[in-house]
Design a protein around this motif. Structure first.
Motif, PDB file in Angstrom:
ATOM      1  N   SER A  54       0.823  -1.210   0.000  1.00  0.00           N
ATOM      2  CA  SER A  54       0.000   0.000   0.000  1.00  0.00           C
ATOM      3  C   SER A  54       0.855   1.256   0.000  1.00  0.00           C
ATOM      4  O   SER A  54       0.476   2.284   0.551  1.00  0.00           O
ATOM      5  CB  SER A  54      -0.942  -0.002   1.209  1.00  0.00           C
ATOM      6  N   SER A  55       2.020   1.165  -0.633  1.00  0.00           N
ATOM      7  CA  SER A  55       2.902   2.323  -0.733  1.00  0.00           C
ATOM      8  C   SER A  55       2.348   3.332  -1.736  1.00  0.00           C
ATOM      9  O   SER A  55       1.832   2.962  -2.793  1.00  0.00           O
ATOM     10  CB  SER A  55       4.303   1.880  -1.179  1.00  0.00           C
ATOM     11  N   GLU A  56       2.465   4.611  -1.409  1.00  0.00           N
ATOM     12  CA  GLU A  56       2.000   5.644  -2.338  1.00  0.00           C
ATOM     13  C   GLU A  56       2.852   5.657  -3.600  1.00  0.00           C
ATOM     14  O   GLU A  56       2.359   5.956  -4.693  1.00  0.00           O
ATOM     15  CB  GLU A  56       2.024   7.008  -1.659  1.00  0.00           C
ATOM     16  N   ASN A  57       4.126   5.342  -3.458  1.00  0.00           N
ATOM     17  CA  ASN A  57       5.036   5.258  -4.603  1.00  0.00           C
ATOM     18  C   ASN A  57       6.005   4.106  -4.370  1.00  0.00           C
ATOM     19  O   ASN A  57       6.845   4.174  -3.470  1.00  0.00           O
ATOM     20  CB  ASN A  57       5.809   6.567  -4.791  1.00  0.00           C
ATOM     21  N   ILE A  74      15.973  -0.111 -15.278  1.00  0.00           N
ATOM     22  CA  ILE A  74      14.556  -0.157 -15.636  1.00  0.00           C
ATOM     23  C   ILE A  74      13.713   0.479 -14.534  1.00  0.00           C
ATOM     24  O   ILE A  74      13.945   0.254 -13.349  1.00  0.00           O
ATOM     25  CB  ILE A  74      14.096  -1.605 -15.882  1.00  0.00           C
ATOM     26  N   GLN A  75      12.739   1.257 -14.938  1.00  0.00           N
ATOM     27  CA  GLN A  75      11.845   1.901 -13.975  1.00  0.00           C
ATOM     28  C   GLN A  75      10.389   1.466 -14.225  1.00  0.00           C
ATOM     29  O   GLN A  75       9.945   1.412 -15.355  1.00  0.00           O
ATOM     30  CB  GLN A  75      11.939   3.428 -14.091  1.00  0.00           C
ATOM     31  N   TYR A  76       9.717   1.135 -13.146  1.00  0.00           N
ATOM     32  CA  TYR A  76       8.271   0.917 -13.191  1.00  0.00           C
ATOM     33  C   TYR A  76       7.709   1.382 -11.849  1.00  0.00           C
ATOM     34  O   TYR A  76       7.154   0.605 -11.068  1.00  0.00           O
ATOM     35  CB  TYR A  76       7.921  -0.551 -13.451  1.00  0.00           C
ATOM     36  N   LYS A  77       7.902   2.658 -11.585  1.00  0.00           N
ATOM     37  CA  LYS A  77       7.537   3.222 -10.281  1.00  0.00           C
ATOM     38  C   LYS A  77       6.048   3.551 -10.258  1.00  0.00           C
ATOM     39  O   LYS A  77       5.636   4.665 -10.574  1.00  0.00           O
ATOM     40  CB  LYS A  77       8.377   4.450  -9.970  1.00  0.00           C
ATOM     41  N   ASN A  78       5.295   2.562  -9.871  1.00  0.00           N
ATOM     42  CA  ASN A  78       3.849   2.712  -9.826  1.00  0.00           C
ATOM     43  C   ASN A  78       3.409   3.091  -8.422  1.00  0.00           C
ATOM     44  O   ASN A  78       4.226   3.208  -7.509  1.00  0.00           O
ATOM     45  CB  ASN A  78       3.173   1.417 -10.264  1.00  0.00           C
ATOM     46  N   ARG A  79       2.115   3.229  -8.257  1.00  0.00           N
ATOM     47  CA  ARG A  79       1.550   3.562  -6.954  1.00  0.00           C
ATOM     48  C   ARG A  79       0.483   2.536  -6.587  1.00  0.00           C
ATOM     49  O   ARG A  79      -0.067   1.845  -7.440  1.00  0.00           O
ATOM     50  CB  ARG A  79       0.896   4.953  -6.990  1.00  0.00           C
ATOM     51  N   ILE A 103       3.507  -0.487   3.855  1.00  0.00           N
ATOM     52  CA  ILE A 103       3.676   0.804   3.179  1.00  0.00           C
ATOM     53  C   ILE A 103       5.114   1.045   2.732  1.00  0.00           C
ATOM     54  O   ILE A 103       5.405   2.068   2.129  1.00  0.00           O
ATOM     55  CB  ILE A 103       3.214   1.969   4.077  1.00  0.00           C
ATOM     56  N   LYS A 104       6.021   0.090   3.017  1.00  0.00           N
ATOM     57  CA  LYS A 104       7.445   0.289   2.727  1.00  0.00           C
ATOM     58  C   LYS A 104       7.954  -0.546   1.562  1.00  0.00           C
ATOM     59  O   LYS A 104       8.897  -0.135   0.881  1.00  0.00           O
ATOM     60  CB  LYS A 104       8.269  -0.027   3.976  1.00  0.00           C
ATOM     61  N   ARG A 105       7.361  -1.698   1.350  1.00  0.00           N
ATOM     62  CA  ARG A 105       7.869  -2.626   0.333  1.00  0.00           C
ATOM     63  C   ARG A 105       7.772  -2.021  -1.065  1.00  0.00           C
ATOM     64  O   ARG A 105       6.750  -1.463  -1.454  1.00  0.00           O
ATOM     65  CB  ARG A 105       7.064  -3.920   0.391  1.00  0.00           C
ATOM     66  N   GLY A 106       8.850  -2.160  -1.842  1.00  0.00           N
ATOM     67  CA  GLY A 106       8.849  -1.698  -3.224  1.00  0.00           C
ATOM     68  C   GLY A 106       8.268  -2.751  -4.155  1.00  0.00           C
ATOM     69  O   GLY A 106       7.562  -3.673  -3.734  1.00  0.00           O
ATOM     70  N   ILE A 107       8.589  -2.630  -5.429  1.00  0.00           N
ATOM     71  CA  ILE A 107       8.057  -3.555  -6.433  1.00  0.00           C
ATOM     72  C   ILE A 107       9.207  -4.384  -7.001  1.00  0.00           C
ATOM     73  O   ILE A 107      10.193  -3.847  -7.517  1.00  0.00           O
ATOM     74  CB  ILE A 107       7.292  -2.790  -7.539  1.00  0.00           C
ATOM     75  N   ASP A 108       9.127  -5.718  -6.880  1.00  0.00           N
ATOM     76  CA  ASP A 108      10.214  -6.600  -7.295  1.00  0.00           C
ATOM     77  C   ASP A 108      10.004  -7.094  -8.721  1.00  0.00           C
ATOM     78  O   ASP A 108       8.952  -6.887  -9.321  1.00  0.00           O
ATOM     79  CB  ASP A 108      10.352  -7.767  -6.316  1.00  0.00           C
ATOM     80  N   HIS A 109      11.021  -7.803  -9.224  1.00  0.00           N
ATOM     81  CA  HIS A 109      10.975  -8.153 -10.652  1.00  0.00           C
ATOM     82  C   HIS A 109       9.911  -9.197 -10.975  1.00  0.00           C
ATOM     83  O   HIS A 109       9.501  -9.316 -12.129  1.00  0.00           O
ATOM     84  CB  HIS A 109      12.357  -8.614 -11.139  1.00  0.00           C
ATOM     85  N   PRO A 120       2.895  -1.196 -20.243  1.00  0.00           N
ATOM     86  CA  PRO A 120       4.116  -0.373 -20.156  1.00  0.00           C
ATOM     87  C   PRO A 120       3.872   1.091 -19.804  1.00  0.00           C
ATOM     88  O   PRO A 120       4.824   1.795 -19.427  1.00  0.00           O
ATOM     89  CB  PRO A 120       4.717  -0.509 -21.562  1.00  0.00           C
ATOM     90  N   ASN A 121       2.655   1.570 -19.899  1.00  0.00           N
ATOM     91  CA  ASN A 121       2.408   3.005 -19.686  1.00  0.00           C
ATOM     92  C   ASN A 121       2.352   3.424 -18.215  1.00  0.00           C
ATOM     93  O   ASN A 121       2.320   4.615 -17.913  1.00  0.00           O
ATOM     94  CB  ASN A 121       1.108   3.421 -20.368  1.00  0.00           C
ATOM     95  N   ILE A 122       2.314   2.457 -17.323  1.00  0.00           N
ATOM     96  CA  ILE A 122       2.327   2.734 -15.870  1.00  0.00           C
ATOM     97  C   ILE A 122       1.196   3.691 -15.496  1.00  0.00           C
ATOM     98  O   ILE A 122       1.400   4.691 -14.808  1.00  0.00           O
ATOM     99  CB  ILE A 122       3.698   3.299 -15.412  1.00  0.00           C
ATOM    100  N   ASP A 123       0.008   3.395 -15.918  1.00  0.00           N
ATOM    101  CA  ASP A 123      -1.133   4.279 -15.657  1.00  0.00           C
ATOM    102  C   ASP A 123      -2.275   3.564 -14.939  1.00  0.00           C
ATOM    103  O   ASP A 123      -3.408   4.042 -14.937  1.00  0.00           O
ATOM    104  CB  ASP A 123      -1.645   4.881 -16.963  1.00  0.00           C
ATOM    105  N   ILE A 124      -1.964   2.417 -14.314  1.00  0.00           N
ATOM    106  CA  ILE A 124      -2.967   1.647 -13.588  1.00  0.00           C
ATOM    107  C   ILE A 124      -2.442   1.386 -12.174  1.00  0.00           C
ATOM    108  O   ILE A 124      -1.323   0.885 -12.017  1.00  0.00           O
ATOM    109  CB  ILE A 124      -3.253   0.298 -14.285  1.00  0.00           C
ATOM    110  N   PRO A 125      -3.192   1.729 -11.133  1.00  0.00           N
ATOM    111  CA  PRO A 125      -2.737   1.455  -9.763  1.00  0.00           C
ATOM    112  C   PRO A 125      -2.491  -0.038  -9.551  1.00  0.00           C
ATOM    113  O   PRO A 125      -3.208  -0.876 -10.106  1.00  0.00           O
ATOM    114  CB  PRO A 125      -3.896   1.953  -8.894  1.00  0.00           C
ATOM    115  N   VAL A 126      -1.485  -0.348  -8.741  1.00  0.00           N
ATOM    116  CA  VAL A 126      -1.086  -1.734  -8.513  1.00  0.00           C
ATOM    117  C   VAL A 126      -1.032  -2.022  -7.014  1.00  0.00           C
ATOM    118  O   VAL A 126      -0.449  -1.253  -6.249  1.00  0.00           O
ATOM    119  CB  VAL A 126       0.302  -2.012  -9.140  1.00  0.00           C
ATOM    120  N   ILE A 127      -1.643  -3.129  -6.636  1.00  0.00           N
ATOM    121  CA  ILE A 127      -1.549  -3.620  -5.261  1.00  0.00           C
ATOM    122  C   ILE A 127      -0.616  -4.827  -5.265  1.00  0.00           C
ATOM    123  O   ILE A 127      -0.948  -5.880  -5.812  1.00  0.00           O
ATOM    124  CB  ILE A 127      -2.925  -4.052  -4.703  1.00  0.00           C
ATOM    125  N   ASN A 128       0.576  -4.675  -4.697  1.00  0.00           N
ATOM    126  CA  ASN A 128       1.500  -5.799  -4.582  1.00  0.00           C
ATOM    127  C   ASN A 128       1.026  -6.754  -3.500  1.00  0.00           C
ATOM    128  O   ASN A 128       0.536  -6.324  -2.449  1.00  0.00           O
ATOM    129  CB  ASN A 128       2.898  -5.304  -4.213  1.00  0.00           C
TER     130      ASN A 128
END
Length: 257
Positions: A54-57, A74-79, A103-109, A120-128
């Motif tokens: 649930s990280s904002e970024n 590579i960047q895929y910095k989603n929210r 709220i701390k975990r990033g996004i892994d490969h 690829p457009n990174i325009d959809i919210p993602v819940i890891n």
């Protein structure tokens, strides 16, 4: 209603590869409605309790070594979507499944390679979402089943892992020769999926051929059971694409409507 998906993510540099599997991934989004959000389970996030990103970024996690230098840029910095994360937690709670918000975990490969190929457009919210290897196979299935209702709300459930995933057995010089043990195990799993034979699937470690070779640890197999659980109502599996790399690394794309 959107499906739930199991996607074999292969090696991190899959995003640079051009083959029938990556071509399929790059075109898959055209075949379904654009989701309002994505809930993605990654085999590369293990936890002792079901964790919900649930990280904002999301920060990027490069959880691998020995690959092309370009891969580490590579960047895929989603929210995330806090409201949806809370809804996921409530659905799990209603079904007796403990979870926490992270709220701390990033996004892994395990997540960003698949997402970058399909969206690829990174325009959809993602819940890891994490995986918990200490749960039974039936409990894994029930996690997916608990979240199935999200599909009616235009949320795409993606479960990223690998059916045959034994890195110690890979042959990087082999592209065309498939190891028989990998093929036999994957074929057995495919047969039981199409029959929706939960009894045998939940006991695959004991009865499937070459299960110890194909699944030395369960973290990459678990996402398949979760994706299947999220298709419990219709029980309509469809294997849309399947290839092997390096002799036995299976890349399978299962859709559960």
């Amino acid at each position: 209603m959107l499906p739930s998906l199991f996607i074999g993510h292969g090696a991190p540099n899959i995003i640079f590869q051009n083959n029938e599997y990556t071509e399929f991934l790059r075109n898959y989004a055209k075949t379904i409605n654009k989701p309002k959000a994505i809930v993605i389970f990654s085999a590369h996030w293990e936890s002792n309790i079901q964790s919900i990103g649930s990280s904002e970024n999301y920060d990027m996690i490069y959880d691998f070594y020995g690959f092309e230098e370009e891969l580490y840029t590579i960047q895929y910095k989603n929210r995330s979507d806090k409201d949806l994360a809370l809804k996921v937690q409530e659905l799990l709670k209603t079904n007796g499944i403990s979870s926490n918000l992270d709220i701390k975990r990033g996004i892994d490969h395990g997540a960003w390679t698949v997402l970058k190929l399909i969206y690829p457009n990174i325009d959809i919210p993602v819940i890891n979402m994490s995986v918990n290897i200490k749960l039974s196979n039936e409990e894994q299935y029930n996690i997916g089943k608990a979240l199935e209702a999200l599909k009616k709300e235009d949320v795409l459930i993606i479960c990223s892992g690998g059916i045959v995933h034994n890195l110690s057995m890979l042959n990087y010089t082999s592209e065309n020769n498939i190891n028989s043990w990998a093929y036999d195990f994957n074929t057995w799993i495919k047969d039981k999926l199409y029959k929706w034979d939960l009894t045998q699937l939940f006991n695959y470690e004991k009865i499937a051929p070459y299960s110890k070779l194909a699944v030395p640890r369960s973290e990459h197999f678990i996402p398949l059971l979760i994706a299947m659980g999220a298709g419990d109502t219709n029980k309509s599996p469809n294997l849309l694409k399947s290839i092997y790399q390096y002799g036995n690394l299976s890349l399978d794309f299962w859709e559960f409507k």
